[in-house]
Design a protein around this motif. Structure first.
Motif, PDB file in Angstrom:
ATOM      1  N   LEU A 112       0.828  -1.206   0.000  1.00 56.80           N
ATOM      2  CA  LEU A 112       0.000   0.000   0.000  1.00 56.80           C
ATOM      3  C   LEU A 112       0.859   1.251   0.000  1.00 56.80           C
ATOM      4  O   LEU A 112       0.557   2.213  -0.702  1.00 56.80           O
ATOM      5  CB  LEU A 112      -0.943  -0.004   1.205  1.00 56.80           C
ATOM      6  N   THR A 117       0.610   4.105  -2.838  1.00 59.97           N
ATOM      7  CA  THR A 117       0.307   5.453  -2.370  1.00 59.97           C
ATOM      8  C   THR A 117       1.351   6.445  -2.866  1.00 59.97           C
ATOM      9  O   THR A 117       1.017   7.553  -3.297  1.00 59.97           O
ATOM     10  CB  THR A 117       0.219   5.480  -0.827  1.00 59.97           C
ATOM     11  N   VAL A 142       0.696   7.277  -6.435  1.00 60.44           N
ATOM     12  CA  VAL A 142      -0.456   8.185  -6.531  1.00 60.44           C
ATOM     13  C   VAL A 142      -0.021   9.611  -6.206  1.00 60.44           C
ATOM     14  O   VAL A 142      -0.351  10.562  -6.920  1.00 60.44           O
ATOM     15  CB  VAL A 142      -1.601   7.715  -5.609  1.00 60.44           C
ATOM     16  N   GLU A 143       0.736   9.773  -5.133  1.00 60.79           N
ATOM     17  CA  GLU A 143       1.207  11.105  -4.745  1.00 60.79           C
ATOM     18  C   GLU A 143       2.066  11.722  -5.842  1.00 60.79           C
ATOM     19  O   GLU A 143       1.905  12.902  -6.179  1.00 60.79           O
ATOM     20  CB  GLU A 143       1.999  11.016  -3.438  1.00 60.79           C
ATOM     21  N   GLN A 184      -6.201  -1.836  -4.884  1.00 63.71           N
ATOM     22  CA  GLN A 184      -6.030  -0.658  -4.030  1.00 63.71           C
ATOM     23  C   GLN A 184      -6.804   0.538  -4.581  1.00 63.71           C
ATOM     24  O   GLN A 184      -7.394   1.304  -3.821  1.00 63.71           O
ATOM     25  CB  GLN A 184      -4.547  -0.320  -3.860  1.00 63.71           C
ATOM     26  N   PHE A 185      -6.818   0.696  -5.882  1.00 62.10           N
ATOM     27  CA  PHE A 185      -7.593   1.790  -6.481  1.00 62.10           C
ATOM     28  C   PHE A 185      -9.088   1.602  -6.206  1.00 62.10           C
ATOM     29  O   PHE A 185      -9.796   2.580  -5.976  1.00 62.10           O
ATOM     30  CB  PHE A 185      -7.320   1.918  -7.983  1.00 62.10           C
ATOM     31  N   ARG A 186      -9.566   0.368  -6.216  1.00 65.85           N
ATOM     32  CA  ARG A 186     -10.979   0.120  -5.893  1.00 65.85           C
ATOM     33  C   ARG A 186     -11.275   0.446  -4.436  1.00 65.85           C
ATOM     34  O   ARG A 186     -12.357   0.905  -4.101  1.00 65.85           O
ATOM     35  CB  ARG A 186     -11.362  -1.329  -6.211  1.00 65.85           C
ATOM     36  N   ARG A 187     -10.304   0.221  -3.553  1.00 68.42           N
ATOM     37  CA  ARG A 187     -10.492   0.492  -2.117  1.00 68.42           C
ATOM     38  C   ARG A 187     -10.329   1.971  -1.769  1.00 68.42           C
ATOM     39  O   ARG A 187     -10.688   2.374  -0.661  1.00 68.42           O
ATOM     40  CB  ARG A 187      -9.475  -0.315  -1.297  1.00 68.42           C
ATOM     41  N   HIS A 188      -9.732   2.733  -2.657  1.00 64.82           N
ATOM     42  CA  HIS A 188      -9.429   4.140  -2.367  1.00 64.82           C
ATOM     43  C   HIS A 188     -10.049   5.052  -3.424  1.00 64.82           C
ATOM     44  O   HIS A 188      -9.357   5.553  -4.322  1.00 64.82           O
ATOM     45  CB  HIS A 188      -7.910   4.344  -2.304  1.00 64.82           C
ATOM     46  N   PRO A 189     -11.356   5.305  -3.323  1.00 64.13           N
ATOM     47  CA  PRO A 189     -12.014   6.158  -4.312  1.00 64.13           C
ATOM     48  C   PRO A 189     -11.442   7.581  -4.353  1.00 64.13           C
ATOM     49  O   PRO A 189     -11.573   8.271  -5.360  1.00 64.13           O
ATOM     50  CB  PRO A 189     -13.487   6.158  -3.879  1.00 64.13           C
ATOM     51  N   GLU A 190     -10.754   7.989  -3.301  1.00 61.21           N
ATOM     52  CA  GLU A 190     -10.118   9.314  -3.278  1.00 61.21           C
ATOM     53  C   GLU A 190      -8.951   9.422  -4.263  1.00 61.21           C
ATOM     54  O   GLU A 190      -8.429  10.512  -4.500  1.00 61.21           O
ATOM     55  CB  GLU A 190      -9.672   9.687  -1.859  1.00 61.21           C
ATOM     56  N   TRP A 191      -8.552   8.317  -4.849  1.00 61.57           N
ATOM     57  CA  TRP A 191      -7.494   8.318  -5.860  1.00 61.57           C
ATOM     58  C   TRP A 191      -8.042   8.465  -7.277  1.00 61.57           C
ATOM     59  O   TRP A 191      -7.281   8.447  -8.247  1.00 61.57           O
ATOM     60  CB  TRP A 191      -6.674   7.033  -5.789  1.00 61.57           C
TER      61      TRP A 191
END
Length: 99
Positions: free
Chosen positions: A59, A63, A66-67, A86-93
């Motif tokens: 993760l 992350t 993404v940053e 991870q993208f499915r779990r983190h809609p903020e991305w």
């Protein structure tokens, strides 16, 4: 423990690259990617050795990508199953997800 890990390093060679976490024993957790043009990267593969399992190393690698994508204005295509999950779990991305 993950707190003892060094900072994530970014290594690039041409259109290929990887983010790496190195443990004190020399073990490496990595996430590889390929640059596609100036504005997209494909996350190809994430590999986390058993010594890092359960500590959030994978993760942390995603992350960081993404940053970095946000800062550089790039989009990410997560072909790697782990990164995709991870993208499915983190809609903020969603702002960096190519789609």
């Amino acid at each position: 423990m993950i707190e003892n890990l060094a900072e994530i390093e970014l290594e690039q060679n041409g259109s290929k690259g990887r983010y790496v976490l190195r443990g004190p024993d020399g073990a490496e957790a990595e996430m590889t990617f390929t640059r596609v043009g100036e504005h997209r990267i494909i996350i190809d593969h994430t590999e986390v050795p058993d010594v890092f399992r359960g500590q959030g190393a994978g993760l942390r690698l995603v992350t960081r990508a993404v940053e970095d994508a946000r800062v550089s204005g790039k989009k990410i295509i997560p072909l790697c199953p782990f990164a995709n999950a991870q993208f499915r779990r983190h809609p903020e991305w969603a702002d960096v997800l190519e789609g």
